[in-house]
Design a protein around this motif. Structure first.
Motif, PDB file in Angstrom:
ATOM      1  N   GLN A   1      15.716   0.864  13.950  1.00  0.00           N
ATOM      2  CA  GLN A   1      15.960   1.606  12.720  1.00  0.00           C
ATOM      3  C   GLN A   1      14.651   2.055  12.092  1.00  0.00           C
ATOM      4  N   LEU A   2      14.758   3.141  11.357  1.00  0.00           N
ATOM      5  CA  LEU A   2      13.617   3.649  10.601  1.00  0.00           C
ATOM      6  C   LEU A   2      13.964   3.671   9.121  1.00  0.00           C
ATOM      7  N   GLN A   3      12.989   3.430   8.308  1.00  0.00           N
ATOM      8  CA  GLN A   3      13.213   3.464   6.862  1.00  0.00           C
ATOM      9  C   GLN A   3      12.000   4.062   6.180  1.00  0.00           C
ATOM     10  N   ALA A   4      12.212   5.149   5.454  1.00  0.00           N
ATOM     11  CA  ALA A   4      11.156   5.706   4.615  1.00  0.00           C
ATOM     12  C   ALA A   4      11.281   5.081   3.230  1.00  0.00           C
ATOM     13  N   TYR A   5      10.168   4.740   2.628  1.00  0.00           N
ATOM     14  CA  TYR A   5      10.205   4.141   1.300  1.00  0.00           C
ATOM     15  C   TYR A   5       8.901   4.460   0.568  1.00  0.00           C
ATOM     16  N   GLY A   6       8.906   4.166  -0.725  1.00  0.00           N
ATOM     17  CA  GLY A   6       7.708   4.388  -1.523  1.00  0.00           C
ATOM     18  C   GLY A   6       7.759   5.609  -2.413  1.00  0.00           C
ATOM     19  N   GLY A   7       8.889   6.299  -2.434  1.00  0.00           N
ATOM     20  CA  GLY A   7       9.020   7.460  -3.303  1.00  0.00           C
ATOM     21  C   GLY A   7       9.061   7.049  -4.768  1.00  0.00           C
ATOM     22  N   GLY A   8       9.035   8.047  -5.631  1.00  0.00           N
ATOM     23  CA  GLY A   8       9.074   7.757  -7.054  1.00  0.00           C
ATOM     24  C   GLY A   8       8.824   9.006  -7.869  1.00  0.00           C
ATOM     25  N   LEU A   9       8.584   8.789  -9.137  1.00  0.00           N
ATOM     26  CA  LEU A   9       8.339   9.888 -10.077  1.00  0.00           C
ATOM     27  C   LEU A   9       6.844   9.971 -10.363  1.00  0.00           C
ATOM     28  N   VAL A  10       6.267  11.132 -10.131  1.00  0.00           N
ATOM     29  CA  VAL A  10       4.856  11.362 -10.433  1.00  0.00           C
ATOM     30  C   VAL A  10       4.707  12.685 -11.172  1.00  0.00           C
ATOM     31  N   GLN A  11       3.551  12.850 -11.796  1.00  0.00           N
ATOM     32  CA  GLN A  11       3.285  14.097 -12.511  1.00  0.00           C
ATOM     33  C   GLN A  11       2.584  15.082 -11.581  1.00  0.00           C
ATOM     34  N   PRO A  12       2.687  16.350 -11.885  1.00  0.00           N
ATOM     35  CA  PRO A  12       1.968  17.349 -11.068  1.00  0.00           C
ATOM     36  C   PRO A  12       0.476  17.036 -10.999  1.00  0.00           C
ATOM     37  N   GLY A  13      -0.071  17.179  -9.816  1.00  0.00           N
ATOM     38  CA  GLY A  13      -1.485  16.891  -9.607  1.00  0.00           C
ATOM     39  C   GLY A  13      -1.777  15.479  -9.149  1.00  0.00           C
ATOM     40  N   GLU A  14      -0.805  14.604  -9.271  1.00  0.00           N
ATOM     41  CA  GLU A  14      -1.011  13.220  -8.863  1.00  0.00           C
ATOM     42  C   GLU A  14      -0.764  13.039  -7.373  1.00  0.00           C
ATOM     43  N   SER A  15      -1.038  11.816  -6.913  1.00  0.00           N
ATOM     44  CA  SER A  15      -0.872  11.482  -5.505  1.00  0.00           C
ATOM     45  C   SER A  15       0.190  10.409  -5.335  1.00  0.00           C
ATOM     46  N   LEU A  16       0.738  10.361  -4.137  1.00  0.00           N
ATOM     47  CA  LEU A  16       1.729   9.345  -3.802  1.00  0.00           C
ATOM     48  C   LEU A  16       1.685   9.132  -2.298  1.00  0.00           C
ATOM     49  N   ARG A  17       1.880   7.907  -1.879  1.00  0.00           N
ATOM     50  CA  ARG A  17       1.955   7.604  -0.453  1.00  0.00           C
ATOM     51  C   ARG A  17       3.327   7.025  -0.140  1.00  0.00           C
ATOM     52  N   VAL A  18       4.014   7.627   0.794  1.00  0.00           N
ATOM     53  CA  VAL A  18       5.272   7.067   1.265  1.00  0.00           C
ATOM     54  C   VAL A  18       5.059   6.493   2.659  1.00  0.00           C
ATOM     55  N   SER A  19       5.875   5.530   2.993  1.00  0.00           N
ATOM     56  CA  SER A  19       5.721   4.819   4.258  1.00  0.00           C
ATOM     57  C   SER A  19       6.985   4.960   5.097  1.00  0.00           C
ATOM     58  N   VAL A  62       1.907  22.520   2.560  1.00  0.00           N
ATOM     59  CA  VAL A  62       1.338  21.170   2.394  1.00  0.00           C
ATOM     60  C   VAL A  62      -0.002  21.008   3.090  1.00  0.00           C
ATOM     61  N   ARG A  63      -0.372  21.995   3.863  1.00  0.00           N
ATOM     62  CA  ARG A  63      -1.652  21.902   4.588  1.00  0.00           C
ATOM     63  C   ARG A  63      -2.792  21.763   3.604  1.00  0.00           C
ATOM     64  N   GLY A  64      -3.664  20.797   3.822  1.00  0.00           N
ATOM     65  CA  GLY A  64      -4.779  20.541   2.908  1.00  0.00           C
ATOM     66  C   GLY A  64      -4.435  19.561   1.801  1.00  0.00           C
ATOM     67  N   ARG A  65      -3.153  19.250   1.651  1.00  0.00           N
ATOM     68  CA  ARG A  65      -2.740  18.309   0.604  1.00  0.00           C
ATOM     69  C   ARG A  65      -2.086  17.050   1.176  1.00  0.00           C
ATOM     70  N   PHE A  66      -1.355  17.192   2.265  1.00  0.00           N
ATOM     71  CA  PHE A  66      -0.639  16.064   2.868  1.00  0.00           C
ATOM     72  C   PHE A  66      -1.326  15.660   4.171  1.00  0.00           C
ATOM     73  N   MET A  81       0.332  12.065   0.098  1.00  0.00           N
ATOM     74  CA  MET A  81       0.567  13.353  -0.561  1.00  0.00           C
ATOM     75  C   MET A  81      -0.329  13.463  -1.783  1.00  0.00           C
ATOM     76  N   ASN A  82      -1.221  14.432  -1.760  1.00  0.00           N
ATOM     77  CA  ASN A  82      -2.152  14.653  -2.863  1.00  0.00           C
ATOM     78  C   ASN A  82      -1.848  15.971  -3.561  1.00  0.00           C
ATOM     79  N   SER A  83      -2.355  16.099  -4.763  1.00  0.00           N
ATOM     80  CA  SER A  83      -2.185  17.335  -5.547  1.00  0.00           C
ATOM     81  C   SER A  83      -0.732  17.786  -5.542  1.00  0.00           C
ATOM     82  N   LEU A  84       0.140  16.862  -5.862  1.00  0.00           N
ATOM     83  CA  LEU A  84       1.576  17.156  -5.792  1.00  0.00           C
ATOM     84  C   LEU A  84       1.980  18.238  -6.780  1.00  0.00           C
ATOM     85  N   LYS A  85       2.948  19.038  -6.364  1.00  0.00           N
ATOM     86  CA  LYS A  85       3.468  20.137  -7.169  1.00  0.00           C
ATOM     87  C   LYS A  85       4.957  19.908  -7.415  1.00  0.00           C
ATOM     88  N   THR A  86       5.486  20.551  -8.418  1.00  0.00           N
ATOM     89  CA  THR A  86       6.907  20.379  -8.726  1.00  0.00           C
ATOM     90  C   THR A  86       7.784  20.798  -7.540  1.00  0.00           C
TER      91      THR A  86
END
Length: 119
Positions: A1-19, A62-66, A81-86
């Motif tokens: 099985q595979l499971q993606a996790y680590g999502g959430g709510l962030v503001q524009p310009g912020e970063s997030l890492r999902v696994s 996403v090139r240059g950001r992810f 994921m860096n420099s996130l956009k809406t």
């Protein structure tokens, strides 16, 4: 099985890492495809990381950001994921494929994780 996790709510310009974690098989036997689906939109392939750690980008937006990386010892693949956009708001999924091509079929498909980018 595979499971993606680590999502959430962030503001524009912020970063997030999902696994993406695997159980029952070894991730380093496969390339890992990342894709996303926004509400009311079609599925969009984002990028694919090969077994040796090199990524193929399918989405110019996403090139240059992810970036993606692998930790084979932990059996986990990451999507940074860096420099996130809406417009990056979507459910993000990972899937195991044999090779990184647009025609690859998913061998394993995980449940997704929601990423919301909003101020």
């Amino acid at each position: 099985q595979l499971q993606a996790y680590g999502g959430g709510l962030v503001q524009p310009g912020e970063s997030l890492r999902v696994s993406c974690a695997a159980s029952g098989f070894t991730l380093d036997d496969y390339a890992i495809d990342w894709f996303r689906q926004a509400p009311g939109k079609e599925r969009e392939r984002v990028l694919c990381i090969g077994r040796l750690g090199f990524s193929t980008y399918y989405s110019d937006s996403v090139r240059g950001r992810f970036t993606s990386s692998r930790d084979n010892a932990k059996n986990i693949v990451y999507l940074q994921m860096n420099s996130l956009k809406t417009e990056d708001t979507a459910v993000y999924y990972c899937a195991a494929v044999r090779v990184c091509t647009l025609k690859s079929s998913y061998v394993y498909l995980g449940q997704g994780t929601l990423v919301t980018v909003s101020s």
